[in-house]
Design an enzyme around this catalytic site. Structure first.
Site, short mmCIF file in Angstrom:
data_model
loop_
_atom_site.label_atom_id
_atom_site.label_comp_id
_atom_site.label_asym_id
_atom_site.label_seq_id
_atom_site.Cartn_x
_atom_site.Cartn_y
_atom_site.Cartn_z
N GLU A 89 50.95 46.23 38.52
CA GLU A 89 49.58 46.67 38.65
C GLU A 89 49.23 47.00 40.10
OE1 GLU A 89 48.07 43.88 34.93
OE2 GLU A 89 47.07 43.71 36.88
N CYS A 114 51.57 30.18 43.28
CA CYS A 114 50.31 29.55 43.68
C CYS A 114 49.49 29.20 42.44
CB CYS A 114 49.51 30.50 44.57
SG CYS A 114 50.36 30.87 46.12
N GLU A 161 54.94 38.19 46.57
CA GLU A 161 54.90 37.79 47.97
C GLU A 161 55.71 38.83 48.75
OE1 GLU A 161 55.00 36.86 51.59
OE2 GLU A 161 53.72 35.57 50.36
N CYS A 335 41.10 39.59 42.90
CA CYS A 335 42.12 38.77 43.56
C CYS A 335 42.62 37.67 42.63
CB CYS A 335 41.55 38.14 44.83
SG CYS A 335 41.18 39.32 46.13
#
EC number: 2.1.1.-
Length: 379
Positions: A89, A114, A161, A335
């Protein structure tokens, strides 16, 4: 002389040169093609009409699978399918000021895992190729051109990441800033990381004008480790020293991203702890409202008054602080929300196929990636 292949990929420099020689084209042909596609973001149709040789070039490495436009703000989520059959995405953010930002992905899944991020809950981590990273920019740029808009900024804050895919991300930035490709200023590109010190330093040295951001989210080591497992690999003291060293290389502010989680990291004590950790570093703090994800029902967003109070404490200490507003929440493009449920099923199918054929398609369990990074560190 080796004959050129029937078709070549846009970012395969040597193959493109072989094609040019095979077709006996003037070197300016491909230079103009790159200018029109990578700088002006002209449509595929327009490029193909001007350059018949474009039929022999694969202009895209990603297939646009689905587009979702927010009904409440200027966000667009682009869902791309890779050649491996997985989905990634990208998000276009149309800011009220008229500027536009593209949030690009660097991986499918993420090994950082996370607690607050849906991408990290996917259970897979696969690096995107350089051309797959760049094609997100190309296709988003074409969409914006069709709206008479210009792509202002590119941020590596999508899935993955970036510094776990350092080689390809670095190459992508090289081409984004190369005069004969996208010719963008490094100051319009930002790379956000949960904290990979060696990689952060390498990027700063290679691109002194590149913007860097740290997803900090807590200045308490124990709390940070709970929400960011990789926090154990790079303690807060090391991250502080790394930013300090980066600022001796780069003459610019460093971005600190801080996700506001209710009763986790949003107290006045947390704010003062953050102030103490920052110390003399030249930073800009972004306070980010948390966007809930199904996989972490125990985490909740801090109320707006709490966020404002937290910001007031930081500002009173002299820190540049911005409270960010989430865009694209209604299309799960905000986010921490970048994920597609289909990827889990597709990954399982890929693993079954891998097991049956005894081949390696490149998918890794998140735990394997983390353990591998730790092994490299200890060598």
């Amino acid at each position: 002389m080796t004959a050129a292949p029937e078709s070549v990929r846009l970012f395969q420099t040597h193959e493109m040169e072989s094609l040019r020689r095979d077709r006996r084209l003037d070197p300016q042909v491909f230079r103009k093609l790159r200018n029109d596609l990578l700088k002006k973001f002209e449509s595929d149709e327009a490029v193909s009409m001007k350059y018949p040789v474009a039929e022999a070039i694969e202009l895209h490495s990603l297939k646009l699978y689905q587009r979702m436009d927010s009904e409440i703000d200027g966000a667009t989520k682009l869902l791309f399918e890779t050649e491996s059959g997985m989905l990634i995405e990208s998000v276009i953010l149309r800011i009220a000021t008229g500027r536009t930002t593209l949030c690009v992905s660097s991986q499918i899944g993420c090994a950082a895992a996370c607690d607050f991020c849906a991408t990290g809950k996917m259970g897979i981590a696969k690096n995107l190729a350089t051309e797959e990273i760049l094609d997100q920019v190309v296709q988003a740029g074409q969409i914006l051109r069709g709206e008479d808009r210009r792509l202002s900024n590119i941020v590596f804050m999508g899935m993955g990441e970036p510094l776990h895919n350092e080689v390809n991300v670095t190459e992508a930035i090289e081409l984004l800033t190369a005069p004969d490709h996208f010719a963008r200023s490094p100051s319009t590109v930002l790379v956000s990381t949960v904290g990979v010190p060696a990689g952060m330093l390498r990027l700063a040295k290679r691109f002194p004008n590149l913007n860097l951001a740290l997803s900090l989210h807590s200045a308490d080591q124990t709390t940070r480790e709970k929400i960011i497992p990789l926090g154990k690999k790079a303690p807060l003291t090391q991250l502080h020293d790394t930013i300090d060293e980066i600022q001796s290389i780069q003459d610019r502010e460093f971005m600190i991203e801080y996700l506001m989680l209710r009763d986790v990291n949003d107290s006045a004590e947390d704010a003062n702890r953050l102030i103490d950790w920052i110390g003399d570093l030249r930073v800009h703090v972004n306070l980010i409202p948390y966007n809930t994800i199904e996989a972490s029902p125990h985490l909740h967003a801090s109320p707006r008054p709490v966020i404002e109070s937290f910001a007031d404490i930081l500002k009173a200490s002299g820190l540049k602080t911005t409270v960010r507003y989430s865009l694209g929440n209604d299309i799960e493009a905000a986010c921490g929300q970048l994920i597609r449920q289909e990827n889990r099923q597709r990954a399982m199918q890929a693993r079954r196929a891998e097991s049956e054929s005894d081949s390696h398609v490149g998918f890794l369990d998140v735990r394997q990636v983390v353990d591998g990074l730790e092994s490299q560190k200890n060598k």
